[in-house]
Write an enzyme that holds these catalytic residues in place. Structure first.
Site, PDB file in Angstrom:
ATOM      1  N   GLU B 178      38.438  38.360  32.699  1.00 47.04           N
ATOM      2  CA  GLU B 178      37.699  37.951  31.499  1.00 47.04           C
ATOM      3  C   GLU B 178      38.637  37.307  30.485  1.00 47.04           C
ATOM      4  OE1 GLU B 178      39.137  39.681  28.971  1.00 47.04           O
ATOM      5  OE2 GLU B 178      40.157  40.732  30.628  1.00 47.04           O
ATOM      6  N   GLU B 321      42.247  38.481  32.215  1.00 44.47           N
ATOM      7  CA  GLU B 321      42.065  37.281  33.054  1.00 44.47           C
ATOM      8  C   GLU B 321      41.893  37.614  34.538  1.00 44.47           C
ATOM      9  OE1 GLU B 321      45.285  34.473  32.558  1.00 44.47           O
ATOM     10  OE2 GLU B 321      45.118  34.430  30.387  1.00 44.47           O
TER      11      GLU B 321
END
Lengths: 353, 353
Positions: B178, B321
């Site tokens: 994310e 991420e």
């Protein structure tokens, strides 16, 4: 050769050149991520950059050296497995079926197998480095030294020679593994003598001793120590008394690999005992070491704490063969890759905190 | 659509089929290694074998989905970085320069980037999945719900749709990541509401708040909670109140991925908060999850303990991420490889203990 002359002629390891430390840290900090957010990968990138003395380090032609040897004490019952498993596993390595074959392939590492003194005649074999010191394995340290000082020095020298051949391949990263029924017992004795950690705390179940087997192993190793009432922690003396040929070979290889400015990928309990010997001879070696994993074998966590080494992985492995080293190699690749390939805040146009 | 109907129509996850458990364990135990000596890799091999219902599991076409979204609360000061970093980092993903680009490449995983509601107009872009729920990001939960229930359900459905396209590629393993400035704050609120863990203990420094910033974040989140004096831990309600669009999208993707019997590779604190939502809807999802790493973000260790999830890596990462998921993929490959490629005691002619 007298041991003093031997020690003087051993590979000489340069202290880590820290010239690029600030530039490497600035490069790491400039990458598009919060400061320090890649954690241990950032320390790894810095260390590998310093070892290779470059802002663009890379893991090139990684190899894993598995040294095998037999132990006289194995027959006294320090292991759950019979001694013949040592040569059978060497055959398994040569046939490609062992865990380290699979994991080295996964990590794109070349595997080297060295016979440092397995009690078995392999004959000339493709893929097997003949570094046999004693054809029958070491002597039983329950009744005398495992090897002579001459054999000990010979094993270390044969280990060092391997690095010369390796350097020619362009290899800059070397992992270490071992095979030898009974060698956790040897590693326990070495660890106790070289660190002063209590013997009972650095003796473990090895390949899987039950409670009674562990009790017996403790009694046997206490008895082995009792042969030498006068404490002597000189590394070569300790190695000759209690070592395995494979452990001595690994110590020599490690010293030469650090001299050649390779990244040394340290595996578990037995490999770390070889490093304890090497580090007593040349403490600078530790700057070149990456501790790949923390083994489930009792004593490895204590060795790491004593060396102030932080393991990358903690997966409950206790297999040896260099399996932890192989599993950690992708993390070394990742550390170099982020340093070489990530954008900086400037180049990507990302705002800073 | 009423939430009860929505929940009834969500992907339905089959409990793990354990038919092959004994055969898988026997295959693991027959490999040329001491019993259990490959530690956590053995558990992984068993789990992946069960998920794929085969004695020869493999990681095929692994992908990592990074969902991005903006948070209304970011402007109140819950993050060390300005909100514009969300879209700038999406541009960095699209250009290939972020950490996850590098680490996914290293792990031979394909990267998918989804805009679930970034406060920026990207226009149609190659490599960007348009799943925008709200063009300006979520509303500020300091003065009302972050999103409506309709938006929440929409985000989850858009996440589920992504799996349909993925399955067509032959992908059987999906990691989650994310990007969203302020989303650790959202994850803290979700975690508190869904687990009952004390709010203060699950609030951390995110991208790097100092002590004063952390104090302010705590005060703001306490204030946000105070809007709803009546406790409600229904997952969709909690998600709508405090979630991010990217978190809601990930929850939906996770449910669909488990329905499709993929291996779900869970990343850090925010991704785990999305899993908390999914696991409240369908607890069976946990059998399909591999916990890739334990983040340095305060609260992740508590989430893992609450879920009884053991992380594979503990490297002090706190980047998000999906970087932890990418770093763990080689371990999943290694688990399958040892099961498929190692010799057995029988086939290699090695003596047993």
């Amino acid at each position: 050769m007298p041991t003093t002359q031997f020690l003087a002629e051993l590979p000489s390891i340069a202290p880590l050149d820290r010239t690029l430390a600030a530039a490497l840290q600035a490069k790491i900090n400039g990458k598009t991520k919060p400061l320090g957010a890649l954690g241990r990968l950032e320390n790894l990138a810095l260390q590998i950059g310093l070892i290779q003395n470059t802002l663009t380090p890379r893991i090139a032609q990684p190899h894993i050296l598995v040294a095998a040897g037999d132990h006289g004490a194995a027959k006294a019952g320090v292991s759950a497995y019979p001694q013949e498993v040592t040569w059978q596993m060497v055959e398994n390595f040569l046939a490609g079926g062992a865990a380290i074959n699979v994991l080295a392939r996964q990590a794109h590492a070349q595997l080297l197998i060295a016979d440092a003194g397995v009690a078995h005649e392999f004959g000339p074999r493709a893929g097997l480095i003949d570094a046999k010191i004693g054809a029958g394995g070491t002597a039983d340290y329950l009744s005398g030294p495992a090897m002579s000082l001459v054999q000990c020095m010979d094993a270390m020298q044969r280990g060092a020679v391997i690095v010369r051949d390796l350097a020619a391949t362009g290899c800059n990263t070397l992992g270490f593994g071992e095979m030898g029924i009974g060698n956790t017992a040897s590693a326990s004795l070495l660890t106790h003598c070289l660190t002063g950690l209590p013997l009972a705390e650095v003796i473990g179940r090895g390949t899987g001793l039950d409670d009674a087997g562990l009790e017996k192993k403790r009694a046997l190793l206490t008895q082995a120590l009792a042969h030498w009432p006068e404490r002597n922690d000189a590394p070569l003396d300790v190695l000759a008394r209690f070592g395995g040929f494979e452990i001595a070979l690994l110590s020599g290889t490690m010293l030469a690999a650090a001299e050649a400015k390779m990244v040394l990928v340290i595996d578990g309990f037995i490999v770390t005992s070889a490093l304890l010997v090497a580090a007593r001879i040349a403490p600078e070696i530790l700057d070149y070491c990456v501790f790949s994993h923390c083994s489930n074998e009792a004593g490895h966590r204590l060795q790491l704490a004593w060396l102030k080494g932080e393991a990358l992985l903690d997966l409950g492995l206790r297999l040896g063969e260099g399996t932890g080293a192989a599993l950690a190699l992708p993390l070394l690749d990742a550390a170099c890759a982020f340093l070489n390939e990530m954008a900086s805040f400037d180049s990507a146009g990302v705002s800073q905190a």
